[in-house]
Write a protein that holds these residues in place. Structure first.
Motif, PDB file in Angstrom:
ATOM      1  N   LEU A 191      46.079 -52.199 101.724  1.00 27.85           N
ATOM      2  CA  LEU A 191      46.649 -50.978 102.305  1.00 27.85           C
ATOM      3  C   LEU A 191      48.162 -50.909 102.116  1.00 27.85           C
ATOM      4  O   LEU A 191      48.736 -49.805 102.093  1.00 27.85           O
ATOM      5  CB  LEU A 191      46.305 -50.901 103.791  1.00 27.85           C
ATOM      6  N   LEU A 192      48.806 -52.059 101.981  1.00 25.57           N
ATOM      7  CA  LEU A 192      50.255 -52.084 101.795  1.00 25.57           C
ATOM      8  C   LEU A 192      50.670 -51.827 100.350  1.00 25.57           C
ATOM      9  O   LEU A 192      51.849 -51.590 100.082  1.00 25.57           O
ATOM     10  CB  LEU A 192      50.823 -53.435 102.248  1.00 25.57           C
ATOM     11  N   THR A 193      49.717 -51.885  99.427  1.00 25.68           N
ATOM     12  CA  THR A 193      50.043 -51.622  98.023  1.00 25.68           C
ATOM     13  C   THR A 193      50.188 -50.129  97.788  1.00 25.68           C
ATOM     14  O   THR A 193      49.804 -49.301  98.618  1.00 25.68           O
ATOM     15  CB  THR A 193      48.959 -52.181  97.090  1.00 25.68           C
ATOM     16  N   GLU A 194      50.727 -49.779  96.643  1.00 26.79           N
ATOM     17  CA  GLU A 194      50.925 -48.362  96.308  1.00 26.79           C
ATOM     18  C   GLU A 194      49.578 -47.634  96.254  1.00 26.79           C
ATOM     19  O   GLU A 194      48.651 -48.097  95.587  1.00 26.79           O
ATOM     20  CB  GLU A 194      51.644 -48.239  94.964  1.00 26.79           C
ATOM     21  N   HIS A 195      49.479 -46.521  96.955  1.00 27.65           N
ATOM     22  CA  HIS A 195      48.256 -45.714  97.034  1.00 27.65           C
ATOM     23  C   HIS A 195      47.075 -46.483  97.626  1.00 27.65           C
ATOM     24  O   HIS A 195      45.924 -46.102  97.413  1.00 27.65           O
ATOM     25  CB  HIS A 195      47.847 -45.179  95.646  1.00 27.65           C
ATOM     26  N   GLY A 196      47.381 -47.568  98.345  1.00 29.31           N
ATOM     27  CA  GLY A 196      46.309 -48.392  98.888  1.00 29.31           C
ATOM     28  C   GLY A 196      45.391 -47.643  99.829  1.00 29.31           C
ATOM     29  O   GLY A 196      44.156 -47.762  99.745  1.00 29.31           O
TER      30      GLY A 196
END
Length: 278
Positions: A191-196
């Motif tokens: 969820l913390l990644t880009e577009h997660g």
């Protein structure tokens, strides 16, 4: 081996191969894995609470196995993004018992029989055929093989940990306790990644959720088989999942599975059987 134990172990092998194929065919395996993990943990939590049985000595094992499970699922999902299931799966499942045996011989002094040594050779040859002798990296086999080794290392590590940890909790409770932190860590990182968030929302469909359910059911069938037969016999039958995955990869996941890859998978199964029964 009793017939009922054989059927249970074979059923577990089929379901294990099936949930890996489901995740492997997803457009975003990492996000699909998140949905599978959350579904399984939430669905089986009531059963773990109802059958809760654990003593305080289990917590160090839970901490270690949770970390290993987190790495395992992260490596597995990444592998399926870059390579076919019929490449990653046989390498991961085949090398894991080899690594467990090698650790036992070199660090624990358990020794190895001639049959187990022959099994290691068969697994090695099978992995070479699955990987493709002289094949390049265009089809992802090189990356798949590398991640397959990483996944196998995680399987071997948590197998050695769980062998002792399971003595301090009932199997379902132990599995649930180990998977909760791993799931929180995996989903939280994604969820913390880009577009997660968008990726997870897109992956929230019935098939990835079904994969999570199948993974727990497969484990339950193994537990039921172990009550009725020896661990070595159950392990041998369960590893037929390697061959099942290779055969089903073409019709279910659209992978190109030639005679070389099928032969390699068969050799892996034969090698693991020798290691388990040797």
């Amino acid at each position: 081996m009793p017939l009922d134990a054989f059927v249970l172990a074979l059923g577990s092998a089929f379901l294990h191969a099936l949930w890996n194929l489901i995740l492997g065919r997803e457009r975003d395996p990492e996000a699909a894995t998140a949905i599978a993990l959350v579904t399984a943990v939430v669905l089986f939590a009531p059963l773990a609470i109802w059958r809760f049985d654990a003593d305080p000595r289990v917590w160090p094992f839970i901490a270690v196995t949770s970390m290993l499970q987190l790495i395992y699922f992260a490596a597995l999902a990444t592998a399926y993004r870059h390579a076919d299931v019929s490449v990653v799966y046989p390498i991961a499942r085949g090398l894991a018992p080899v690594l467990v045996l090698l650790v036992g011989v070199t660090m624990l002094g358990t020794g190895a029989s001639a049959g187990q040594a022959a099994g290691v050779c068969l697994v090695g040859l099978g992995v070479m055929l699955v990987r493709g002798i002289g094949s390049g990296h265009a089809d992802g086999r090189g990356v798949g093989a590398a991640f397959g080794v990483a996944v196998a290392s995680c399987i071997a590590a948590y197998t050695l940990v769980d062998k002792h940890g399971i003595e301090h909790a009932s199997p379902v409770v132990y599995l649930e306790l180990g998977m909760i932190p791993a799931t929180i860590g995996y989903v939280g990182f994604l969820l913390l990644t880009e577009h997660g968030t968008a990726r997870v929302r897109t992956a929230a469909r019935p098939l990835p959720a079904a994969a999570g359910i199948l993974s727990f059911v497969a484990y339950a069938l193994v537990l039921a088989a172990l009550v009725r037969a020896s661990a070595a016999a159950v392990a041998s039958v369960r590893e037929t999942s390697v061959l099942i995955a290779a055969f089903l990869a073409a019709p279910l996941a659209g992978e190109r599975v030639g005679p070389g890859r099928l032969s390699g998978a068969a050799l892996v199964v034969a090698g693991v059987a020798l290691i388990a029964t040797g």
